[in-house]
Scaffold this motif. Sequence first.
Motif, PDB file in Angstrom:
ATOM      1  N   VAL A 167     -11.466  11.410  21.908  1.00  0.00           N
ATOM      2  CA  VAL A 167     -11.869  10.693  23.121  1.00  0.00           C
ATOM      3  C   VAL A 167     -10.668  10.203  23.909  1.00  0.00           C
ATOM      4  O   VAL A 167     -10.806   9.439  24.844  1.00  0.00           O
ATOM      5  N   GLY A 168      -9.497  10.668  23.531  1.00  0.00           N
ATOM      6  CA  GLY A 168      -8.316  10.348  24.335  1.00  0.00           C
ATOM      7  C   GLY A 168      -7.558   9.120  23.871  1.00  0.00           C
ATOM      8  O   GLY A 168      -6.751   8.579  24.616  1.00  0.00           O
ATOM      9  N   LEU A 169      -7.832   8.690  22.656  1.00  0.00           N
ATOM     10  CA  LEU A 169      -7.138   7.506  22.151  1.00  0.00           C
ATOM     11  C   LEU A 169      -6.278   7.924  20.962  1.00  0.00           C
ATOM     12  O   LEU A 169      -6.795   8.323  19.934  1.00  0.00           O
ATOM     13  N   ILE A 170      -4.975   7.848  21.148  1.00  0.00           N
ATOM     14  CA  ILE A 170      -4.083   8.213  20.048  1.00  0.00           C
ATOM     15  C   ILE A 170      -3.745   6.940  19.283  1.00  0.00           C
ATOM     16  O   ILE A 170      -3.187   5.997  19.837  1.00  0.00           O
ATOM     17  N   ARG A 171      -4.130   6.940  18.001  1.00  0.00           N
ATOM     18  CA  ARG A 171      -3.851   5.757  17.182  1.00  0.00           C
ATOM     19  C   ARG A 171      -2.800   6.122  16.149  1.00  0.00           C
ATOM     20  O   ARG A 171      -2.887   7.160  15.504  1.00  0.00           O
ATOM     21  N   PHE A 172      -1.832   5.251  15.993  1.00  0.00           N
ATOM     22  CA  PHE A 172      -0.752   5.525  15.048  1.00  0.00           C
ATOM     23  C   PHE A 172      -1.307   5.698  13.637  1.00  0.00           C
ATOM     24  O   PHE A 172      -0.842   6.532  12.865  1.00  0.00           O
ATOM     25  N   GLU A 173      -2.332   4.917  13.319  1.00  0.00           N
ATOM     26  CA  GLU A 173      -2.887   4.983  11.964  1.00  0.00           C
ATOM     27  C   GLU A 173      -3.436   6.374  11.635  1.00  0.00           C
ATOM     28  O   GLU A 173      -3.419   6.797  10.490  1.00  0.00           O
ATOM     29  N   ASP A 174      -3.932   7.087  12.671  1.00  0.00           N
ATOM     30  CA  ASP A 174      -4.435   8.435  12.421  1.00  0.00           C
ATOM     31  C   ASP A 174      -3.288   9.399  12.107  1.00  0.00           C
ATOM     32  O   ASP A 174      -3.430  10.298  11.286  1.00  0.00           O
ATOM     33  N   PHE A 175      -2.149   9.181  12.795  1.00  0.00           N
ATOM     34  CA  PHE A 175      -0.952   9.948  12.448  1.00  0.00           C
ATOM     35  C   PHE A 175      -0.607   9.712  10.983  1.00  0.00           C
ATOM     36  O   PHE A 175      -0.341  10.647  10.236  1.00  0.00           O
TER      37      PHE A 175
ATOM     38  N   TYR B  91      -0.674   2.965   5.905  1.00  0.00           N
ATOM     39  CA  TYR B  91      -1.879   3.112   6.724  1.00  0.00           C
ATOM     40  C   TYR B  91      -2.448   1.746   7.092  1.00  0.00           C
ATOM     41  O   TYR B  91      -2.750   1.472   8.251  1.00  0.00           O
ATOM     42  N   ALA B  92      -2.586   0.888   6.071  1.00  0.00           N
ATOM     43  CA  ALA B  92      -3.156  -0.436   6.328  1.00  0.00           C
ATOM     44  C   ALA B  92      -2.292  -1.187   7.333  1.00  0.00           C
ATOM     45  O   ALA B  92      -2.809  -1.803   8.273  1.00  0.00           O
ATOM     46  N   ALA B  93      -0.973  -1.107   7.151  1.00  0.00           N
ATOM     47  CA  ALA B  93      -0.081  -1.812   8.066  1.00  0.00           C
ATOM     48  C   ALA B  93      -0.227  -1.273   9.482  1.00  0.00           C
ATOM     49  O   ALA B  93      -0.303  -2.035  10.448  1.00  0.00           O
ATOM     50  N   SER B  94      -0.331   0.053   9.607  1.00  0.00           N
ATOM     51  CA  SER B  94      -0.414   0.629  10.949  1.00  0.00           C
ATOM     52  C   SER B  94      -1.771   0.354  11.581  1.00  0.00           C
ATOM     53  O   SER B  94      -1.873   0.146  12.785  1.00  0.00           O
ATOM     54  N   ALA B  95      -2.831   0.343  10.733  1.00  0.00           N
ATOM     55  CA  ALA B  95      -4.157   0.028  11.273  1.00  0.00           C
ATOM     56  C   ALA B  95      -4.172  -1.404  11.781  1.00  0.00           C
ATOM     57  O   ALA B  95      -4.787  -1.728  12.789  1.00  0.00           O
ATOM     58  N   ASN B  96      -3.446  -2.257  11.061  1.00  0.00           N
ATOM     59  CA  ASN B  96      -3.375  -3.656  11.442  1.00  0.00           C
ATOM     60  C   ASN B  96      -2.577  -3.827  12.731  1.00  0.00           C
ATOM     61  O   ASN B  96      -2.939  -4.613  13.600  1.00  0.00           O
ATOM     62  N   ALA B  97      -1.491  -3.084  12.819  1.00  0.00           N
ATOM     63  CA  ALA B  97      -0.639  -3.197  13.994  1.00  0.00           C
ATOM     64  C   ALA B  97      -1.319  -2.614  15.227  1.00  0.00           C
ATOM     65  O   ALA B  97      -1.009  -2.996  16.348  1.00  0.00           O
ATOM     66  N   ALA B  98      -2.287  -1.706  14.979  1.00  0.00           N
ATOM     67  CA  ALA B  98      -3.070  -1.145  16.084  1.00  0.00           C
ATOM     68  C   ALA B  98      -2.189  -0.598  17.197  1.00  0.00           C
ATOM     69  O   ALA B  98      -2.323  -0.952  18.352  1.00  0.00           O
ATOM     70  N   LEU B  99      -1.267   0.269  16.831  1.00  0.00           N
ATOM     71  CA  LEU B  99      -0.450   0.920  17.855  1.00  0.00           C
ATOM     72  C   LEU B  99      -1.251   2.075  18.417  1.00  0.00           C
ATOM     73  O   LEU B  99      -1.611   2.996  17.698  1.00  0.00           O
TER      74      LEU B  99
ATOM     75  N   TYR C  93      -9.012   2.938  27.326  1.00  0.00           N
ATOM     76  CA  TYR C  93      -8.728   2.163  26.114  1.00  0.00           C
ATOM     77  C   TYR C  93      -7.567   1.200  26.317  1.00  0.00           C
ATOM     78  O   TYR C  93      -6.895   0.805  25.389  1.00  0.00           O
ATOM     79  N   SER C  94      -7.326   0.856  27.583  1.00  0.00           N
ATOM     80  CA  SER C  94      -6.333  -0.163  27.880  1.00  0.00           C
ATOM     81  C   SER C  94      -7.037  -1.212  28.726  1.00  0.00           C
ATOM     82  O   SER C  94      -8.012  -0.915  29.402  1.00  0.00           O
TER      83      SER C  94
ATOM     84  N   ALA D  66     -12.511  -3.771  21.713  1.00  0.00           N
ATOM     85  CA  ALA D  66     -12.697  -5.185  21.398  1.00  0.00           C
ATOM     86  C   ALA D  66     -11.429  -5.792  20.807  1.00  0.00           C
ATOM     87  O   ALA D  66     -11.086  -6.943  21.092  1.00  0.00           O
ATOM     88  N   ARG D  67     -10.709  -4.995  20.012  1.00  0.00           N
ATOM     89  CA  ARG D  67      -9.542  -5.603  19.391  1.00  0.00           C
ATOM     90  C   ARG D  67      -8.441  -5.873  20.409  1.00  0.00           C
ATOM     91  O   ARG D  67      -7.609  -6.747  20.203  1.00  0.00           O
ATOM     92  N   LEU D  68      -8.462  -5.172  21.531  1.00  0.00           N
ATOM     93  CA  LEU D  68      -7.507  -5.464  22.590  1.00  0.00           C
ATOM     94  C   LEU D  68      -7.772  -6.859  23.173  1.00  0.00           C
ATOM     95  O   LEU D  68      -6.838  -7.586  23.517  1.00  0.00           O
ATOM     96  N   TYR D  69      -9.056  -7.229  23.261  1.00  0.00           N
ATOM     97  CA  TYR D  69      -9.412  -8.557  23.783  1.00  0.00           C
ATOM     98  C   TYR D  69      -8.907  -9.630  22.827  1.00  0.00           C
ATOM     99  O   TYR D  69      -8.418 -10.665  23.246  1.00  0.00           O
TER     100      TYR D  69
END
Lengths: 306, 723
Positions: B207-215, B269-277, B287-288, B328-331
């Motif tokens: 859907v056009g959202l690149i998440r570091f955690e997926d990398f 992974y957990a750290a990157s998911a938390n950092a939400a890059l 998504y911004s 939502a997490r951006l808010y």
Amino acid sequence: MIEVENLCRRYGSATALDGVSFAAQSGEVVGLLGPNGAGKTTTMRILTGFMPPTSGRARIDGHDVVEDSLAARAKVGYLPERTPLYPDMTVEGCVTFWAELRGVKKPRPAAHEALRKVDLFGRRQSLVRSLSKGMRQRLGLAQALVHNPPVVILDEPTIGIDPAQVIEVRQTVKALGKEHTVLFSTHILTEAEQVCDRVVILNLGRVAAEGTPDSLRKTLFSGDRVAVQVQGLSPEAALKALRAATGVAQAEPDGVGFVVRGKTGVDVRPHVAGAVQRAGGLVIELRPIELTLEDIFLNLVGKGGN
Amino acid sequence: MRGIGIVFRREMAAYFTSPIAYLIAAAFLLVTGLVFNTNLTLSVTQRPVNPVPNALAFFLIFFGPVLTMRLLAEEAREGTLELLLTAPINERAIVFGKFLSAWAYFTLLLLLTLVYQVILVAVARPEVGQAVSAYIGIWLYGGAVLAIGLFFSAMTDSQVLAAFLSVAALTLLYLGEQAGQIVANLDLANLIRTLTLPGHYTGSFAVGLIRFEDFVFFSGVIVVMLYVALRALEARRTGGAGWQGRGVRSLIGSALGVAFLLTVVSGVYAASANAALTLDMTESRQYSLSRETLTVLQRVKEFGQPIRITGFYSPNALTFRQLDDAIARLYEEETDGLISREYFDPNENRTYSERFNLQIDGELFVSYLDANGEVDFSTVRRVTAENSQERNLTNAILRLLDINRFEVAFEVGSSDIVPDDSSAAGYSGIIDGLEANGIETFGINLNQLAIDGQDVPNTVTTLMLLQMREPLSAGAVQVLDRYFARGGRAFVFADADYGASPFLSESDPFNAYLWERFGVRMRDAVVIDALSNAGTELDVLSYAVSDGSTITARLNDPENPFSRALFRVARAVQIDPEPPVQNGMVVATSPESYGETDLTLLGQSSRYAFEVSEDIAGPLNLAAWANDTRTGARLVLVGDQNFLSNGLVQNPEGNGILFTDAITWLTGFGESVIFAPQARASNLPTVFISTQDLDNIALITTLLLPGAVLLLGVGIRWWRGRR
């Protein structure tokens, strides 16, 4: 060049090698002789670094095959029993690939050189799958030699190819001995005799005997056997004459002729010929009988039993 | 590492000289080509997405193993593995070289599919950023698939078995995304989903959202699988050493190695998911947080009251949860936790969800938190699902911020409306709609205010004169005059009424007041439109709307036939061309319309006929606006009220749009709801292409392209076969 000390190898509960020790000097052609399942292939696989021994040590040019495996492997050219090749590559591509993998600086010229050695240079553009069995065997040799290794290990290189090619391969192996230390396995005694400087006989994972082909023959064989056919004498008279001949330990009828076994270390053929002549007969055939490997092993196992 | 390059080159050469590889490539192009064409045909009515990478997420289950099955299994079967393992190179070089070659070949196949993207750009206006994101995603996804396939190829001598095991494993990893359908526990379902491959693609890259955690996830899968493949390859050396000595040591070593790698990978992974890059690749920056949202969040921070976003997602809706949470997490981050978020499984928290009046799975609510940090249920606002997630969420927060700031009063003294009773037949729809938007509604009695000498309360932002059954009293008009004098705003509805003294008849003093004050008034004429109508000439559809007015910006959208407003037996509105204040037309009828003035005949027998001497020639106005910029007073006058009735307000859409946008303009809600009404573009067809071109594209992509690759393979086979 090759040092093997007390090598043991178990597959699960089966013991393939049980304390094998031998050595091969530089420039020596050593034959590993033994029936199927004696441990020839296992020994070679350990030496080439394919598998580690359960215990014991093996060194190639001073490099331990376990501790210093990469250095040891770099010194070895190996032709496994089944002559594995990539069927969809060209002859040249195949040899060049192995040259590269083994760190040859100029792989293509080296590949050409190796192909010339085995007389496949003219077929270098052919696909491997189009080669005959004998050509494949030579190609296998080429890949084993392409990096000019000090040690060449050949696992039954003459199996499954036609007699003319067998002779070719034997000659090639013998020639290799000038520049390389060659360890090759076979279960054909004459092959070992023709090609090897030294023979190590394996049986049931142990070294049953070791030495030059001549010395082995002398230690192991109780005497040459000779097939004789006589004309001009009745079978009884002939048998009597043969048994009376100098150096004859035993003589028995065998079909139209006789089998004569000499005493150890004696060539009975002149004595047999003389004895028949003196008895008034004529020798029309006097032929040494090759000892089969089975005979030798029966002998060896018999010895071991004693 | 020496040897990687050599192994890689040999494998690549093997791919390019093997007819099988060309067959695979042709099949690959055929499948992706079919997917592309099907989607392109659909795109004539839908916005084109990136069908090819998305379909590959599934088809890789089969293409991956086909590419990897031979890598090590064939070497083992042919015996060449013995030579490889006795060559002076590391096993790592073999595993990495083989893996990289498969990945490179897959990359080439993927690059071939860019043909479709080129075609798409030529015939439509696709989302390029989203396509790039999807391609990056499926490229990594493919890497993980190939690493898994390589592992199974290292496990066995049989290519068929390797392929079978890979397909089985990949199928599990694919279906795991749907774990919610069989696993009742939300956390477990979510965990399973996190472990699957599509769980890191469909809700993000696609859907056009690149998440570091997926990398991190895909790289982690690759690293772990290659490690296990490496150990499996090493185990071939030990052969049948089994459960003793070296065999056991190597097994324990492998287990420890895998455990170590898994720990590291999950930690990162957990750290990157938390950092939400994240990197937002969508054109609309979906998504911004937009500038408008940031303004709203600034207000939230200034106000300082904690806000809770509450979501209800069953295990079935986990993908939606991931998509919503990406916003939502951006808010939460932007407000440093002042806005927090909490998700529930509606099946397991039924009572709680009922307090929110949850209607569908996957709904979000915003509310203030009370002093105990609990949801303050009196402030719960539903997040509507109309636009982008950000827009919906920000609007909901705005409605929360604007609680009680907007009050719409309904005149009840002379009307039949009962605003407090939302079940009241007739207009409950709009009243509920206002309430749902955080607008307070209540009734006031203008006649009574006049008698009591009181004014319209200051809190009233808009006064509705709807369903009026009689003219206002003179006192009531004075109350209104004072109301307008201090900037009051009114939404006034007149309608055809055949009674003795209808509201806003030409003789009604309030009608004269409107003319004098705002330059607009009602005519005693019913609009008949022969051109722009919905069946009968009395059911008039908006023919023309004013340009550049926020009230009509969404009306009469040429792309959407339902965006016209429908008026049923409506009266004409007259606009003074030389008005005392700014005014203008909102909706007008067609040139083939007229105003029937013989109301008696029309009312009694429903008959009408144009008479030049009596009737008013069209086009006529159906609604008008006036804006007194000096006092701030605003007026919208409509010659119909039926269009707001429950039966018509949502059908056609234009009626609801007219009401919403008019009330938005009147209340000033529009200046606070930062997302001004916008043309609806997202669902419009964007592929404009002839059937002939569609056929040509289909021919090229499903026949010529795979056919060319196949021919190339046959050609190479023939050329090599000659030697």
